[in-house]
Design an enzyme around this catalytic site. Structure first.
Site, PDB file in Angstrom:
ATOM      1  N   GLY A  72       6.519  -1.474   5.947  1.00  0.00           N
ATOM      2  CA  GLY A  72       7.605  -0.478   5.234  1.00  0.00           C
ATOM      3  C   GLY A  72       7.408   0.742   5.851  1.00  0.00           C
ATOM      4  N   THR A  73       6.023   1.176   6.258  1.00  0.00           N
ATOM      5  CA  THR A  73       5.897   2.517   7.064  1.00  0.00           C
ATOM      6  C   THR A  73       6.691   2.412   8.325  1.00  0.00           C
ATOM      7  OG1 THR A  73       3.785   2.707   5.733  1.00  0.00           O
ATOM      8  CG2 THR A  73       4.246   3.971   7.744  1.00  0.00           C
ATOM      9  N   SER A 199       9.603  -4.134   2.612  1.00  0.00           N
ATOM     10  CA  SER A 199       8.101  -4.435   3.073  1.00  0.00           C
ATOM     11  C   SER A 199       7.588  -5.823   2.448  1.00  0.00           C
ATOM     12  CB  SER A 199       7.324  -3.481   2.676  1.00  0.00           C
ATOM     13  OG  SER A 199       5.820  -3.838   2.893  1.00  0.00           O
ATOM     14  N   GLY A 200       7.182  -6.797   3.174  1.00  0.00           N
ATOM     15  CA  GLY A 200       6.780  -7.913   2.709  1.00  0.00           C
ATOM     16  C   GLY A 200       5.724  -8.175   1.325  1.00  0.00           C
ATOM     17  N   HIS A 201       4.867  -7.250   1.633  1.00  0.00           N
ATOM     18  CA  HIS A 201       3.716  -7.456   0.588  1.00  0.00           C
ATOM     19  C   HIS A 201       3.922  -6.756  -0.635  1.00  0.00           C
ATOM     20  CE1 HIS A 201       1.557  -3.299   0.537  1.00  0.00           C
ATOM     21  NE2 HIS A 201       2.310  -3.276   1.649  1.00  0.00           N
ATOM     22  N   THR A 237       5.973  -8.976  20.643  1.00  0.00           N
ATOM     23  CA  THR A 237       6.056 -10.392  20.351  1.00  0.00           C
ATOM     24  C   THR A 237       5.993 -10.607  18.726  1.00  0.00           C
ATOM     25  OG1 THR A 237       4.757 -10.792  22.596  1.00  0.00           O
ATOM     26  CG2 THR A 237       4.900 -12.617  20.742  1.00  0.00           C
ATOM     27  N   CYS A 325      -7.290   9.987  -4.578  1.00  0.00           N
ATOM     28  CA  CYS A 325      -8.625  10.733  -4.304  1.00  0.00           C
ATOM     29  C   CYS A 325      -8.619  10.636  -2.824  1.00  0.00           C
ATOM     30  CB  CYS A 325      -9.590   9.965  -5.097  1.00  0.00           C
ATOM     31  SG  CYS A 325     -11.160  10.641  -4.866  1.00  0.00           S
TER      32      CYS A 325
HETATM   33  N1  PLP Z   1       7.613   3.121   0.750  1.00  0.00           N
HETATM   34  C1  PLP Z   1       7.499   2.643  -0.649  1.00  0.00           C
HETATM   35  C2  PLP Z   1       8.371   3.293  -1.744  1.00  0.00           C
HETATM   36  C3  PLP Z   1       6.146   2.312  -0.694  1.00  0.00           C
HETATM   37  O1  PLP Z   1       5.785   2.003  -2.086  1.00  0.00           O
HETATM   38  C4  PLP Z   1       5.269   1.827   0.109  1.00  0.00           C
HETATM   39  C5  PLP Z   1       3.948   1.273  -0.186  1.00  0.00           C
HETATM   40  O2  PLP Z   1       3.578   1.467  -1.078  1.00  0.00           O
HETATM   41  C6  PLP Z   1       5.851   2.190   1.588  1.00  0.00           C
HETATM   42  C7  PLP Z   1       6.936   2.702   1.797  1.00  0.00           C
HETATM   43  C8  PLP Z   1       4.900   1.764   2.712  1.00  0.00           C
HETATM   44  O3  PLP Z   1       4.959   0.247   2.841  1.00  0.00           O
HETATM   45  P1  PLP Z   1       3.750  -0.299   3.762  1.00  0.00           P
HETATM   46  O4  PLP Z   1       2.641  -0.535   2.818  1.00  0.00           O
HETATM   47  O5  PLP Z   1       4.357  -1.838   3.784  1.00  0.00           O
HETATM   48  O6  PLP Z   1       3.529   0.367   5.122  1.00  0.00           O
END
Ligand code: PLP
Length: 387
Positions: A72-73, A199-201, A237, A325
């Site tokens: 996601g980042t 984001s997959g996880h 890749t 923290c």
């Molecule tokens: N955006 C949101 C709203 C999230 O909650 C998160 C992860 O907690 C992210 C982006 C980042 O995703 P990733 O952990 O896949 O980089």
């Protein structure tokens, strides 16, 4: 391994067994490179295309509008930085005070390189200040990035309405939907965002895979330069097993989300209701707003969130606190701070985030075990309140 009651699904989710099973052949015997000419690679490319179609089906967009990323980042960085790289005349960014650091820190980093950044505020319920947003959409704005659902409180922003406002001003609209995908229906034929991160996880695929939806015609420059993969939009890749896993997770969400969400929100509502009933001086942050069905953020006044987490950990209960923290200092949540949550509530906030793997028995356990923990901590609280 110790049995856990896992109530931290906004941090990460359990990979679905169906997802792991779908991935296995691509981690073992089917390891070809999808860019290769021979069929050992070409056949694998078909699986990447299938996964792209599965992701697109969940969002109701076209498969060509999906770019696979590593998380996601990365998707968030690709959207914001890629847009700025492509935008010649405009360099300002509009975002909100409650975004995930993946967006906030990206925008703040671009600010140091000369971009004007406006962070729109929220009210006590976590609702976006729509007047401020409207006023911020000036002619120098290259992109507006507003999240779909908040990771800490679960508060959902009215993205369709926001996207219409943004598009009316000719500004590119991105939404970080990392917490929303798989939890709420998303129909990109009806919601006019130009870009959307996932984001997959967060939806029962593994960590290390994400995607960015880029609507056809949206001008962004490649952010990850390299090979010609992903139609020249993201070098590197393809991570085939993880892409296959993400596709499967999206297919499962598409088929099962409706039933799962009913089960999840029923458990979430009972957990919240009972904790508020059994623990005095306790509030639920963002509960007056529309929320993701799995999230509740509860502030227990006069106690420290970290102390609650440690005592819950002894019982195998996993949740998270609003404070991060970092480097030895306890920073209160920027989301709750933006909502103007008072100090004594800010520090005692706990986020519970559920999934369909949770059970009513687990919720019973938390309802039984947590109130005595809160009482115990309040009895020794430096604020001197024992409720
Ligand atoms: N955006 C949101 C709203 C999230 O909650 C998160 C992860 O907690 C992210 C982006 C980042 O995703 P990733 O952990 O896949 O980089």
């Amino acid at each position: 391994m110790k049995e856990v009651v896992y109530l931290d699904n906004n941090a990460t989710t359990r990979p679905a067994p169906e997802v792991v099973e779908a991935m296995m052949p691509y981690l073992t015997e089917r390891y070809g490179n999808p860019s290769s000419i021979y069929s050992f690679g070409g056949d694998v490319k078909k699986e990447v295309d299938k996964a792209r179609a599965q992701v697109a089906a969940l969002l109701n967009c076209s498969p060509e509008e999906i770019i696979f990323t590593s998380c996601g980042t990365e998707s968030d960085n690709m959207a914001v930085r890629g847009r700025l790289l492509a935008s010649k005349e405009r360099s300002a960014i509009v975002t909100t005070k409650v975004e995930h650091p993946a967006i906030l820190n990206t925008c703040r980093s671009l600010k140091t390189h000369g971009s004007r950044v406006e962070e729109v505020g929220v009210n006590y319920d976590g609702a976006l200040d729509m007047e401020q947003l409207k006023g911020s959409l000036l002619s120098d704005v290259a992109i507006a990035s507003v999240m779909w659902g908040n990771n800490e409180t679960g508060v959902i922003f009215p993205i369709a309405k926001i996207a219409e406002m943004v598009k009316e001003k000719g500004i590119v609209m991105h939404t970080d939907a990392v917490q929303a995908v798989g939890k709420v229906p998303i129909d990109l034929a009806k919601v006019p965002v130009d870009m959307l991160s996932l984001s997959g996880h967060k939806l029962h695929a593994p960590k290390g895979i994400g995607a960015l939806f880029v609507r056809k015609g949206t001008k962004i420059a490649p952010y990850m330069t390299g090979g010609h993969q992903e139609s020249n939009r993201r070098g590197g890749t393809e991570n085939v097993p993880y892409i296959v896993g993400l596709g499967k997770a999206c297919e499962l969400a598409m088929n099962e989300m409706e039933g799962q969400v009913k089960k999840i929100s029923t458990m979430r509502d009972r957990l919240e209701r009972e904790l508020l009933r059994l623990c005095p001086n306790t509030t639920s942050n963002g509960a007056n707003s529309e929320r993701l069905p799995n999230t509740t953020n509860i502030s227990f006044q006069y106690v420290e969130g970290e102390a609650i987490l440690l005592l819950m950990n002894e019982l195998g209960i996993c949740a998270s606190s609003g404070s991060a923290c970092t480097s030895g200092s306890l920073d209160p949540s920027h989301v709750l701070k933006a909502m103007d949550i008072p100090f004594t509530l800010l520090h005692g906030s706990i986020r519970f985030s559920l999934s369909h793997y949770n059970t009513e028995e687990e919720i019973d356990l938390v309802i039984k075990e947590l109130p005595p923990i809160i009482k115990r901590l309040r009895d020794i609280s430096p604020f001197g309140r024992a409720d």
